[in-house]
Design a protein around this motif. Sequence first.
Motif, PDB file in Angstrom:
ATOM      1  N   ILE A 208      37.730  29.753  36.010  1.00 51.01           N
ATOM      2  CA  ILE A 208      37.463  30.393  37.305  1.00 51.01           C
ATOM      3  C   ILE A 208      38.610  31.363  37.545  1.00 51.01           C
ATOM      4  O   ILE A 208      39.771  30.950  37.585  1.00 51.01           O
ATOM      5  CB  ILE A 208      37.403  29.341  38.431  1.00 51.01           C
ATOM      6  CG1 ILE A 208      36.268  28.345  38.152  1.00 51.01           C
ATOM      7  CG2 ILE A 208      37.234  30.013  39.796  1.00 51.01           C
ATOM      8  CD1 ILE A 208      36.413  27.035  38.884  1.00 51.01           C
ATOM      9  N   MET A 209      38.267  32.645  37.670  1.00 55.07           N
ATOM     10  CA  MET A 209      39.314  33.657  37.817  1.00 55.07           C
ATOM     11  C   MET A 209      39.124  34.415  39.128  1.00 55.07           C
ATOM     12  O   MET A 209      38.102  35.070  39.330  1.00 55.07           O
ATOM     13  CB  MET A 209      39.251  34.630  36.629  1.00 55.07           C
ATOM     14  CG  MET A 209      40.223  35.772  36.754  1.00 55.07           C
ATOM     15  SD  MET A 209      40.315  36.768  35.250  1.00 55.07           S
ATOM     16  CE  MET A 209      38.846  37.780  35.414  1.00 55.07           C
ATOM     17  N   ILE A 210      40.118  34.302  39.986  1.00 57.56           N
ATOM     18  CA  ILE A 210      40.110  35.078  41.230  1.00 57.56           C
ATOM     19  C   ILE A 210      40.671  36.454  40.906  1.00 57.56           C
ATOM     20  O   ILE A 210      41.670  36.570  40.187  1.00 57.56           O
ATOM     21  CB  ILE A 210      40.973  34.373  42.291  1.00 57.56           C
ATOM     22  CG1 ILE A 210      40.367  33.000  42.629  1.00 57.56           C
ATOM     23  CG2 ILE A 210      41.113  35.237  43.539  1.00 57.56           C
ATOM     24  CD1 ILE A 210      41.239  32.118  43.513  1.00 57.56           C
ATOM     25  N   SER A 211      40.022  37.500  41.406  1.00 56.40           N
ATOM     26  CA  SER A 211      40.459  38.838  41.011  1.00 56.40           C
ATOM     27  C   SER A 211      40.099  39.864  42.079  1.00 56.40           C
ATOM     28  O   SER A 211      39.125  39.703  42.812  1.00 56.40           O
ATOM     29  CB  SER A 211      39.778  39.224  39.703  1.00 56.40           C
ATOM     30  OG  SER A 211      40.073  40.551  39.368  1.00 56.40           O
ATOM     31  N   HIS A 212      40.909  40.924  42.140  1.00 57.03           N
ATOM     32  CA  HIS A 212      40.563  42.058  42.990  1.00 57.03           C
ATOM     33  C   HIS A 212      40.058  43.221  42.143  1.00 57.03           C
ATOM     34  O   HIS A 212      39.812  44.291  42.665  1.00 57.03           O
ATOM     35  CB  HIS A 212      41.785  42.510  43.801  1.00 57.03           C
ATOM     36  CG  HIS A 212      42.073  41.620  44.971  1.00 57.03           C
ATOM     37  ND1 HIS A 212      41.351  41.666  46.143  1.00 57.03           N
ATOM     38  CD2 HIS A 212      42.967  40.624  45.146  1.00 57.03           C
ATOM     39  CE1 HIS A 212      41.813  40.760  46.988  1.00 57.03           C
ATOM     40  NE2 HIS A 212      42.798  40.103  46.400  1.00 57.03           N
ATOM     41  N   ASN A 213      39.940  43.000  40.830  1.00 54.51           N
ATOM     42  CA  ASN A 213      39.594  44.101  39.943  1.00 54.51           C
ATOM     43  C   ASN A 213      38.140  43.955  39.469  1.00 54.51           C
ATOM     44  O   ASN A 213      37.811  43.055  38.701  1.00 54.51           O
ATOM     45  CB  ASN A 213      40.561  44.076  38.749  1.00 54.51           C
ATOM     46  CG  ASN A 213      40.337  45.238  37.821  1.00 54.51           C
ATOM     47  OD1 ASN A 213      39.204  45.551  37.460  1.00 54.51           O
ATOM     48  ND2 ASN A 213      41.418  45.887  37.432  1.00 54.51           N
TER      49      ASN A 213
END
Length: 308
Positions: A208-213
């Motif tokens: 699970i990867m939280i990202s703004h990209n």
Amino acid sequence: MPIKITDLKYVYSAGTPFEKTALNNISLEIADGEFWGVIGHTGSGKSTLFSHLNALTRIQYGTIEIDEFKLIGNGGRKPKRKHRPDYKALRSRVGMVFQYPEYQLFAETVEEDVAFGAKNIGVKGEELVERVKGAIQMVGLDYEDVKSRSPFDLSGGQKRRVALAGVLAMHPKILVLDEPTAGLDPRGKKDILDLILKIKSELCPTVIMISHNMDEVAEYCDKIAVMSGGELKLVSTPRELFTSEQLLGELHIEMPCVTALACELKRRGLDINASVITEKELLGEILRVKGMLNADAETPVAEKGADE
Ligand SMILES: Nc1ncnc2c1ncn2[C@@H]1O[C@H](COP(=O)(O)OP(=O)(O)OP(=O)(O)O)[C@@H](O)[C@H]1O
Ligand SMILES: [Mg+2]
């Protein structure tokens, strides 16, 4: 179903003038082996939600099931004893890599730092040494070269790898990464993302990867969760989300740069399918319309399966 969250709610500073409901009414299920990307504006609740998974944020309302572990909220009070899982076992199942994890390095040597979490969950002796060595090698560092060095003498990218190795040495099966590429240059971002794919295939199947990209979640993730105002607004595939102007507009989400570029090329008259979400697909489309595709070239998006 390894992760099932039902009716999760979380309130910071309850009963004070600073009370803030950070999560409301969250239900979701994550299957084994999925790679989730979690997006949403700052303050939308992403970190609060996923730090519940290894009980770093204590559950208040709702339930979370992770394999055999069950976390049950008790209305904001400490969970009842019978509802408290084995936290050590849970923390070795779910690895959590915070934003800028390199700021949490503390030990005198890389080896000690990487060993810390595994030691805490009871790993010792030869197994501990092997796990530390394996984790350092997995993140692409030379064990013999770095093991006795101070983590503070390493480069920023190397420090981040050491921090990641510390989580991997616990042999998690679920890995939560909070903005793992924040602050890295484009090359460093790609290296970390490729490393995450390697970790996923060799050690830890669910990520699970939280990202703004948007480009990185479009390129790497199978599923996207969109958060806004403490609520889960959408779970879909990257393609469903990023090729729907309606969804992007409703959720105030930007397109990936490659999709925006494809739209611009189409607007300027190039007859391409603008529903591309990765660089490879965009390249394939440009080559296709230019008649430059051959057997070795990229597959145009129009020919890709609709099951993505
Ligand atoms: N320790 C805290 N005390 C009080 N409120 C908090 C605390 N941590 C977070 N919040 C609030 O809870 C909400 C959700 O915060 P959270 O950090 O989960 O958001 P986020 O989506 O991870 O944001 P970002 O993208 O900036 O990391 C925000 O309104 C935030 O201000
Ligand atoms: Mg956050």
